[in-house]
Design an enzyme around this catalytic site. Structure first.
Site, PDB file in Angstrom:
ATOM      1  N   ASN A 147       0.986  -1.096   0.105  1.00 13.74           N
ATOM      2  CA  ASN A 147       0.136   0.007  -0.057  1.00 13.74           C
ATOM      3  C   ASN A 147       0.960   1.129  -0.253  1.00 13.74           C
ATOM      4  O   ASN A 147       1.327   1.639   1.103  1.00 13.74           O
ATOM      5  CB  ASN A 147      -0.981   0.046   1.337  1.00 13.74           C
ATOM      6  CG  ASN A 147      -1.741  -1.250   1.269  1.00 13.74           C
ATOM      7  OD1 ASN A 147      -2.297  -1.593  -0.055  1.00 13.74           O
ATOM      8  ND2 ASN A 147      -1.902  -1.894   2.301  1.00 13.74           N
ATOM      9  N   LYS A 207       0.942  -2.952  -6.179  1.00 13.60           N
ATOM     10  CA  LYS A 207      -0.431  -3.495  -5.906  1.00 13.60           C
ATOM     11  C   LYS A 207      -1.319  -2.386  -6.483  1.00 13.60           C
ATOM     12  O   LYS A 207      -1.249  -1.316  -6.262  1.00 13.60           O
ATOM     13  CB  LYS A 207      -0.502  -3.417  -4.356  1.00 13.60           C
ATOM     14  CG  LYS A 207      -1.951  -3.711  -3.919  1.00 13.60           C
ATOM     15  CD  LYS A 207      -2.070  -3.760  -2.445  1.00 13.60           C
ATOM     16  CE  LYS A 207      -3.286  -3.844  -1.846  1.00 13.60           C
ATOM     17  NZ  LYS A 207      -3.443  -4.065  -0.530  1.00 13.60           N
ATOM     18  N   GLU A 225      -7.952  -3.253  -3.137  1.00  9.84           N
ATOM     19  CA  GLU A 225      -8.308  -2.880  -1.944  1.00  9.84           C
ATOM     20  C   GLU A 225      -8.262  -1.148  -1.958  1.00  9.84           C
ATOM     21  O   GLU A 225      -7.510  -0.671  -0.851  1.00  9.84           O
ATOM     22  CB  GLU A 225      -7.350  -3.474  -0.721  1.00  9.84           C
ATOM     23  CG  GLU A 225      -7.502  -4.894  -0.667  1.00  9.84           C
ATOM     24  CD  GLU A 225      -6.650  -5.341   0.606  1.00  9.84           C
ATOM     25  OE1 GLU A 225      -7.320  -6.238   1.210  1.00  9.84           O
ATOM     26  OE2 GLU A 225      -5.797  -5.146   0.787  1.00  9.84           O
ATOM     27  N   ASP A 268      -6.333 -15.252   1.049  1.00  9.85           N
ATOM     28  CA  ASP A 268      -5.482 -14.482   1.553  1.00  9.85           C
ATOM     29  C   ASP A 268      -4.437 -15.034   2.700  1.00  9.85           C
ATOM     30  O   ASP A 268      -4.918 -14.752   3.964  1.00  9.85           O
ATOM     31  CB  ASP A 268      -6.220 -13.083   2.159  1.00  9.85           C
ATOM     32  CG  ASP A 268      -5.130 -11.917   2.472  1.00  9.85           C
ATOM     33  OD1 ASP A 268      -3.946 -11.967   2.160  1.00  9.85           O
ATOM     34  OD2 ASP A 268      -5.666 -11.040   3.115  1.00  9.85           O
ATOM     35  N   GLU A 273       0.290 -12.595  10.280  1.00  5.38           N
ATOM     36  CA  GLU A 273      -1.246 -11.948  10.369  1.00  5.38           C
ATOM     37  C   GLU A 273      -2.259 -12.618  10.613  1.00  5.38           C
ATOM     38  O   GLU A 273      -2.831 -12.372  11.435  1.00  5.38           O
ATOM     39  CB  GLU A 273      -1.447 -11.520   8.811  1.00  5.38           C
ATOM     40  CG  GLU A 273      -2.802 -10.615   8.821  1.00  5.38           C
ATOM     41  CD  GLU A 273      -2.943 -10.171   7.385  1.00  5.38           C
ATOM     42  OE1 GLU A 273      -2.291 -10.093   6.396  1.00  5.38           O
ATOM     43  OE2 GLU A 273      -3.871  -9.479   7.107  1.00  5.38           O
TER      44      GLU A 273
HETATM   45  C1  GCU Z   1      -4.169  -8.467   3.394  1.00  7.14           C
HETATM   46  C2  GCU Z   1      -3.474  -7.373   4.446  1.00  7.14           C
HETATM   47  C3  GCU Z   1      -3.390  -6.380   4.114  1.00  7.14           C
HETATM   48  C4  GCU Z   1      -2.508  -6.268   2.929  1.00  7.14           C
HETATM   49  C5  GCU Z   1      -3.158  -6.978   1.985  1.00  7.14           C
HETATM   50  C6  GCU Z   1      -2.057  -7.298   0.687  1.00  7.14           C
HETATM   51  O1  GCU Z   1      -5.239  -8.156   2.994  1.00  7.14           O
HETATM   52  O2  GCU Z   1      -4.605  -7.653   5.567  1.00  7.14           O
HETATM   53  O3  GCU Z   1      -2.832  -5.452   5.219  1.00  7.14           O
HETATM   54  O4  GCU Z   1      -2.451  -4.736   2.643  1.00  7.14           O
HETATM   55  O5  GCU Z   1      -3.301  -8.438   2.363  1.00  7.14           O
HETATM   56  O6  GCU Z   1      -1.593  -8.167   0.527  1.00  7.14           O
HETATM   57  O7  GCU Z   1      -1.970  -6.167  -0.070  1.00  7.14           O
END
Ligand code: GCU
Length: 719
Positions: free
Chosen positions: A229, A306, A310, A384, A412
């Site tokens: 991110n 990425k 999300e 995930d 995680e």
């Molecule tokens: C999971 C994780 C996120 C992360 C995402 C990713 O969803 O909880 O914190 O950013 O994976 O791999 O991009």
């Protein structure tokens, strides 16, 4: 006074040699304490009389230092550097190009297929004197060979009939740090980020070097410094000199630096109106940005991206494809030898009928449309990083495109830095899964090491678990996951047990009993976690937000972020129907894997509820119905943790007190929270099954509301 000093000296020596000084875990698996088995130590003393590393380069300088520190520590005496193997028992290390001594041995044939990073270790003779040879084509291979050689001593292996020939099966072996510029770490449970952006480019922390040593010791050759991110600021003049300073520290250890690229950077920091990958001004901007980065870091590795996942920006914002986006960036770094790792973890703004299918649906049509320096980064499973997932159906499904696995070393979904979970069995399960893409034997490992489809570019990455706490990973056993990832990145065909044994010997003790006990604990630990968290293929039923505890009741918000979407529990049964009568995700696998998952009789029970919606009365192999089986497995998971606790107690006499106590205390928390998982999940699912928990099993301590409202106050990284 003199007397006092003398006795102080004697006391400190005593502490040093008896290992009574604090063992805080900082040294990881590179402890280099003197070999304790006197017979073995004597033997090493007889075989090793000195060392010669011929050649001059920054890499060889650190190689010499490592060899010197390692030998002196392990042999408990100073082992001299020499200018030539003038007597028997000399370690001779170098390359034919940099060392006339090695060139005179005519070993080019033996090295010919080993590439830059491979090496050989062997006993041979130089002018009729026995030498221990560490040879490679390139200096970095010499460093890797030295680490391997030291590992043999650390693990008390014989040096008599050395015939090691080793080269990595995967070219790019990376850690991904999900580190933010404010030093917080996404899903990090071991303190702050290692990168002190405020202080950089000034380097005062020896951790940077020790980080590089640890990585090089297992062959990791790259690090992505920033979170997926991404923050565009990392690409600005304020940060690039800082990145360059880190790259300078890591370079002698063969480690390249990579960054994450925020797709909207041209707009955010470049004042452009668009980040459309087909817009000439955007292309130009990235070209210039790449040139600028390479002016600071000539061996910069490339970008991880990425995009359109999300909420992250990406090419689809401009109605372009992932290939358009990836290729634009690939063109920008190609001239400099850089690569683009484009993530297939896509999670777009529309709720799909089955999120497990999304990556495959978006990426398979793009097979063959990527530039040569693009590789698609695919998580091990389709959802995930769950405690257990089937392998990702993309592996094997894009023959024209190189794919790399993304594994998660940070825990995680597996108990943060509190639960003892050795992850190598999880990694191994994925790597050894047979995709059947080209018939039987088409293992995921073969897809990603390039051998299945003859790909040149190969890579693997692990989301790092290291932070700035003293012992790097929080949980002392968490270090093993970093180690194991590195070893599997070098050779994805290794097995978890072998890796665990090595690590235990280097990190704790060579005592066979200690190795046996700790090894058993480690190898059992992942399955224990699966049982008390998500048995029988359950998945994504964790606490909302932090993912540490259970949350099967989570039902608010976006549908495919809830637990109820994934477990689909009702009074008739539980599980996500991914067969042809459900979402048909099974169709993304090759036959016969597809048929195996499709058929409830052949679907492995540990993935049953991943692929099937199953009636509570369905009979399992044990003879129990589904509800009872679930109850027993959840209980077995907690009992496994108790077994681990009692086994761990047996290690007290073999290992240092500091780490013994630390793990013991963590196991108490783990047992407490495993029970919360068990009882929270069972009480919740019981509202659907309407069946009793079998009477021979422990009763939950609290009612369901307690678990739903439970807050964690003593878990690192969890608020
Ligand atoms: C999971 C994780 C996120 C992360 C995402 C990713 O969803 O909880 O914190 O950013 O994976 O791999 O991009």
């Amino acid at each position: 006074m003199k007397k006092l000093l003398k006795s102080l000296f004697v006391v400190s020596l005593l502490f040093f040699f008896t290992g009574l000084y604090a063992e805080d875990g900082y040294r990881l698996w590179l402890r280099y304490d003197a070999v304790t088995d006197q017979k073995v130590l004597k033997e090493y003393g007889r075989i090793i009389k000195g060392w010669v590393v011929e050649g001059d380069s920054p890499v060889l300088a650190v190689a010499k230092k490592e060899l010197q520190t390692g030998l002196d520590g392990l042999l408990g005496k100073s082992v001299p550097e020499m200018s030539s193997p003038a007597r028997k028992g000399i370690i001779l290390a170098g390359t034919p190009d940099g060392s006339p001594l090695i060139a005179s041995l005519n070993i080019e044939d033996k090295l010919s297929s080993l590439g830059k990073e491979g090496y050989i270790l062997m006993n041979t003779r130089f002018r009729n004197k026995k030498v221990l040879l560490i040879a490679a084509n390139d200096d970095i291979g010499v460093l890797y060979g030295i680490f391997h050689f030291l590992r043999l001593i650390q693990t008390c292996e014989s040096l008599k009939n050395l015939s090691v020939v080793s080269s990595p099966k995967i070219k790019v072996r990376l850690l991904n740090h999900w580190d933010n510029l404010d030093r917080s770490v996404e899903r990090g449970y071991a303190g702050l980020s290692l990168w002190d952006w405020e202080e950089l480019p000034h380097i005062s922390d020896h951790r940077y070097t020790d980080y590089a040593r640890a990585n090089a010791s297992v062959g990791i050759n790259g690090t992505v410094l920033t979170n997926v991110n991404a923050n565009a600021l990392i690409l600005t003049k304020d940060y690039l000199p800082k990145v360059a300073a880190l790259a300078d520290v890591f370079r002698p250890y063969g480690i390249k630096v990579y960054l994450t690229a925020r797709f909207s950077a041209p707009v955010e920091i470049g004042n452009l109106k668009t980040a459309d990958p087909l817009d000439p001004a955007v292309k130009e901007w990235w070209m210039e940005k790449a040139d600028e980065i390479y002016s600071y870091i000539p061996d910069f590795g490339g970008f991880v991206v990425k995009a359109n996942s999300e909420g992250q920006p990406g090419p689809q914002d401009y109605k372009r494809t992932h290939a358009d986006g990836a290729n634009m960036l690939a063109d920008a770094v190609a001239g400099h030898g850089g690569i683009i790792m484009w993530r297939a973890f896509v999670y777009d703004n529309n709720v799909p009928d089955d999120r497990a299918k999304q990556a495959y649906n978006e990426f398979v049509p793009l097979d063959g449309k990527f530039r040569d320096n693009v590789i698609i980064q695919v998580k091990n499973g389709p959802i995930d990083f769950q405690p257990r997932e089937p392998f990702h159906p993309l592996f094997g499904a894009m023959p024209e495109t190189p794919l790399m696995p993304e594994l998660q070393i940070t825990q995680e979904y597996l108990g943060s830095s509190v639960h003892l979970v050795y992850l190598a069995p999880l990694f191994e399960e994925c790597l050894k899964s047979d995709t059947y893409a080209r018939g039987e034997g088409s293992l995921v490992a073969k897809v990603i090491d390039g051998s299945l489809e003859n790909h040149y570019l190969t890579a693997i990455t692990g989301v790092a678990n290291a932070g700035n706490v003293r012992n790097w990973t929080g949980h002392p056993i968490g270090q093993s996951n970093w180690y194991a990832f590195g070893r599997l990145a070098w050779d994805p065909y290794l097995d978890s047990g072998t890796i665990a044994d090595e690590w235990i010997k280097m990190t704790f003790s060579n005592d066979p009993e200690a190795v046996k006990i700790i090894g058993r604990i480690m190898l059992d630990s992942r399955e224990a976690a699966v049982k008390y968290m998500t048995p029988l293929g359950l998945h994504h039923i964790m606490y909302e937000g932090h993912h540490y505890g259970p949350g099967p009741w989570v039902s608010r918000g976006r549908k495919d972020w809830t637990s109820v979407y994934y477990h689909q529990a009702s009074t008739t049964g539980i599980g996500f129907d991914r067969t042809s009568s459900g979402s048909n995700a099974v169709n993304q696998y090759f036959p016969p894997v597809r048929e195996m998952y499709e058929n409830i009789e052949t679907c492995p029970e540990n993935l049953l509820l991943w692929f099937h919606h199953v009636s509570w009365d369905h009979r399992l192999k044990s003879g129990r119905n589904l509800w009872d089986e679930m109850c027993y497995l959840y209980h077995e998971g907690v009992n496994d943790v108790r077994w681990i606790q009692s086994e761990w107690k047996k290690t007290e006499k073999y290992i240092d007190n500091d780490r013994f106590e630390e793990v013991k205390t963590l196991l108490e928390k783990q047992e407490r929270d495993a029970k919360i998982w068990r009882d929270g999940c069972l009480l919740y699912f019981q509202t659907f099954s309407k069946k009793p928990i079998p009477s021979d099993l422990e009763k939950p301590e609290h009612d369901l509301d307690f678990y739903i409202n439970h807050k964690y106050t003593d878990i690192p990284g969890i608020r």
